[in-house]
Design an enzyme around this catalytic site. Structure first.
Site, PDB file in Angstrom:
ATOM      1  CD  GLU A  47      14.955  13.693  58.417  1.00  8.37           C
ATOM      2  OE1 GLU A  47      15.014  12.933  57.771  1.00  8.37           O
ATOM      3  OE2 GLU A  47      15.930  14.721  57.894  1.00  8.37           O
ATOM      4  CD  GLU A 104      19.774  14.041  60.779  1.00  7.42           C
ATOM      5  OE1 GLU A 104      19.909  13.696  59.792  1.00  7.42           O
ATOM      6  OE2 GLU A 104      18.766  13.545  61.852  1.00  7.42           O
TER       7      GLU A 104
HETATM    8  C1  GLA Z   1      17.823  11.900  57.982  1.00  3.61           C
HETATM    9  C2  GLA Z   1      17.403  11.217  59.276  1.00  3.61           C
HETATM   10  C3  GLA Z   1      18.938  10.609  59.740  1.00  3.61           C
HETATM   11  C4  GLA Z   1      19.412   9.709  58.802  1.00  3.61           C
HETATM   12  C5  GLA Z   1      19.938  10.505  57.556  1.00  3.61           C
HETATM   13  C6  GLA Z   1      20.659  10.136  56.618  1.00  3.61           C
HETATM   14  O1  GLA Z   1      18.292  13.181  57.896  1.00  3.61           O
HETATM   15  O2  GLA Z   1      17.104  12.071  60.154  1.00  3.61           O
HETATM   16  O3  GLA Z   1      18.266   9.571  60.892  1.00  3.61           O
HETATM   17  O4  GLA Z   1      18.549   8.815  58.344  1.00  3.61           O
HETATM   18  O5  GLA Z   1      18.681  11.206  56.950  1.00  3.61           O
HETATM   19  O6  GLA Z   1      21.242  10.924  55.572  1.00  3.61           O
END
Ligand code: GLA
Length: 685
Positions: free
Chosen positions: A170, A321
């Site tokens: 991210e 995710e």
């Molecule tokens: C993001 C991050 C993860 C985690 C999630 C929690 O997507 O990539 O490492 O912190 O949020 O929701």
């Protein structure tokens, strides 16, 4: 190198040389989780993987925050533990995606090399103790990233159980340090060549902003000249792209071509820190992180985000995710209702995902995210959501054959561009003008007609679409206008929404007024725009209703321009003036809608446009709350039906189909409980 990744290619090659590979090919539709073996004793790993296998999980993402375990001291790498973790995953028929750990540099690195630390817009350097403390533009930091990526790629680039790579995590925060400012100035110099050209493009005579030396140009992300702000966002996109490219190059050098390279796009999909098309272009696969946060699934918004993610590379994608029930970062971290997590996973698949991974597998005992949802608790036993996720896993296994090689195919597209998004958001003029909401105003009625919708970059090829909507296409350069006009002349219908064509590529006002270079073919233009704080009546041949937030007074000044809506009595300026005009051009049509309309009237606009362009859904209207998604292959079509509503739904099918969850029984209707899902195929194999 660009790989075309589809369900078909996502099976493992097996042969004598790959004796260590996952010993049963995993299904092409993948369910998985983020797993952090470095946080747990090795003696525990097998039990975790056993539980994953029990839940039909076939992929884990590992490593993306494990830098201090992989490289405990500068230049001393330990990857043996990760090899053992991959081998154990193999034993449980679980494939692996390796994340490079460059989102979280270790303390020794930033302490010894402080220039690798990010500096925020107020000039404060970041500290160790969280993550994302690195400077994305620092050549020194990128060397460390390349070195660790090389170690990983040398070790796992031919590992048969490693199917792909995620670079970083991210991409989030840029840096405002002096060295990055110099890079911005050099970037501008490369772009404009001379200061004269830059001064002209940004109209710097305004407020005596004229620059005499490149070093005078500020690195600014707020409150500056609109031309500078737009170039800054482009610079940020290019800088992240370069950051990423360093790792792509090194991984590609050592990795098998069958291993894909991706990154996970965060920011709930719609973030505009950088241009998603730019960043995903050199990747093999687009992936995003799909979180609800507080409350429940916003069906249309989330569907639109999947369609948007599919549009980045115009191919199927991964949800790298998603939340197992709840997150820890919302104001109130409510949990999805029982069944909702499954409905959400199927929505992703329906819109073109080929994999869904939960974040995270097991509650970390410490660290900033202790309260986040997981499948397994701190004691290592399943949490209640585990059973629902196992259900999804067994669904995926059953549906993989039907969905293999299918993808959503659309006749209608919504156009977006980052230039336009940035330009409007720098100067919203009405603080309530939310571009995503305006876009959803077009998207919802299209989805209610059960149409598959693409959301694509405005400069994408438009050949396959009968109808396109451009809700807030603020920046229209000569080139973009020519691209859109060709589409229209060849028979397409282009519907421009409010604020379209106000700016050119430098974020300067187009001198033709709106929609800029398209004024002539439209045969009309915007005479004046008005930010609204109260609704304004609108009526015409398509019905009556209201406009809110934004209203543009249009004029028609060429033959054969039809006025479809006029404003009613309001501020005097708008009274009885055109709000929507349309004109046939070449074999197609251009329409300009200058207002944000209420949902009912918007539905009528969309119904008119789809019928005029002869766009028809393959599935008849079903009960409100039931979402119909369609994925097609050359020889068959799959419908995913999801009941997001609170009551049971009986759906009569347009033709008899095979019900995948009922052993492919031929059915003419299906009954869906709330959060219920059906996967139906026209395939008679
Ligand atoms: C993001 C991050 C993860 C985690 C999630 C929690 O997507 O990539 O490492 O912190 O949020 O929701």
């Amino acid at each position: 190198m660009t790989l075309t990744l589809s369900l078909a290619t996502l099976s493992f090659a097996h042969g004598p040389a790959l004796a260590q590979g996952v010993n049963t090919a995993p299904p092409p539709l993948l369910l998985g989780a983020a797993w952090y073996p470095e946080q747990w004793p090795e003696s525990r790993w097998d039990a975790d993987l056993q539980l994953m296998e029990g839940a039909h999980l076939h992929v884990v993402r590992v490593g993306e925050f494990a830098w201090s375990t992989i490289e405990p001291e500068e230049g001393h790498y330990d990857l043996d533990w990760l090899v053992r973790a991959v081998r154990l995953a193999e034993k449980h028929h679980i494939a692996v995606v390796i994340g490079t750990p460059t989102d979280a540099p270790p303390a020794w690195l930033t302490a010894a090399h402080p220039a690798t630390l990010r500096v925020d817009a107020a000039g404060r350097p970041a500290e160790h103790g969280s993550r994302r403390q690195f400077n994305y533009a620092s050549p020194e930091y990128r060397k460390f990233c390349a070195a660790i990526a090389e170690q990983l790629a040398r070790r796992f680039g031919h590992d048969p159980d490693v199917i792909g790579w995620q670079i970083g995590n991210e991409y989030t925060d840029e840096s405002f340090d002096p060295a990055t400012r110099l890079q911005f100035q050099a970037w501008l110099q490369r772009k404009y060549g001379t200061l004269d050209a830059l001064n002209r493009a940004w109209v710097t005579a305004y407020w005596s902003q004229t620059y005499d030396r490149w070093e005078e140009i500020p690195l600014s992300s707020a409150g500056g000249n609109p031309g500078l702000l737009l170039d800054h966002r482009r610079f940020v996109s290019d800088t992240w792209r370069d950051f990423q490219q360093v790792q792509i190059d090194i991984i590609r050098k050592f990795a098998d071509p069958r291993q894909f390279i991706t990154t996970n796009v965060g920011g709930l999909g719609w973030s505009d820190n950088w241009d998603h098309y730019e960043i995903t272009q050199p990747l093999d696969l687009a992936a995003w992180d799909d979180y609800v946060g507080e409350g429940h699934l916003n069906v249309a918004r989330n569907a639109a985000m999947h369609d948007f993610a599919r549009g980045w590379k115009r191919q199927n994608f991964w949800v790298m995710e998603t939340q197992p029930g709840s997150v820890n970062w919302a104001p109130v971290n409510t949990t999805l209702d029982a069944g909702e997590t499954r409905a959400m996973a199927w929505q992703a698949i329906g819109h073109g995902a080929d994999a869904v991974l939960y974040w995270q597998w097991r509650d970390a005992l410490n660290g900033q995210e202790q309260y986040h949802g997981a499948l397994v608790g701190p004691d290592g036993t399943p949490l209640p959501i585990y059973a629902e996720i196992s259900h999804i896993g067994s669904d995926f296994e059953r549906a993989a054959f039907a969905l293999k090689e299918t993808k959503p195919v659309a006749q209608v597209a919504l156009l977006v561009s980052y230039d336009s998004r940035w330009a409007v958001d720098f100067q919203p003029h009405n603080r309530n003008y939310d571009q995503l909401e305006v876009l959803l105003g077009y998207y919802r009625p299209l989805r209610d007609e059960q149409l598959t919708v693409d959301i694509v970059n405005s400069d994408a090829s438009l050949d396959n679409y009968k109808l396109i909507f451009a809700p807030s296409l603020n920046v229209i350069s000569q080139d973009l206008a020519a691209h859109l006009l060709t589409y229209v002349q060849q028979g397409g219908h282009l519907v421009l929404g409010p604020r379209s064509g106000m700016k050119d590529e430098h974020n300067s006002l187009n001198v033709q007024r709106q929609p800029g270079p398209l004024v002539a073919p439209l045969g009309g233009r915007v005479e004046q725009y008005y930010a609204l704080d109260a609704a304004v009546p609108v009526s015409g041949t398509l019905g009556s209703g209201t406009a809110s937030l934004w209203a543009e007074q249009l004029s028609a000044n060429a033959p054969a321009v039809d006025v479809l809506f006029r404003y009613g009595k309001s501020n005097g300026w708008l009274d009885d003036q055109p709000a929507m005009i349309t004109r046939r051009v070449g074999k197609g049509r251009i329409t300009y809608l200058g207002a944000v309309l209420d949902p009912d009237l918007m539905r009528k606009v969309v119904a008119w446009a789809t019928s005029d362009a002869q766009v028809k859904a393959e599935f008849p209207a079903v009960l409100a709350g039931v979402e119909v998604c369609r994925r097609a292959a050359a020889d068959h079509t799959v419908f995913v039906l999801i009941n997001h509503g609170p009551i049971a739904a009986h759906v009569t099918l347009p033709t008899a189909m095979n019900d995948v969850f009922q052993a492919n029984r031929r059915v003419e209707s299906v009954d869906l409980v709330p959060q219920g899902v059906a996967v139906l195929t026209t395939d008679s194999r």
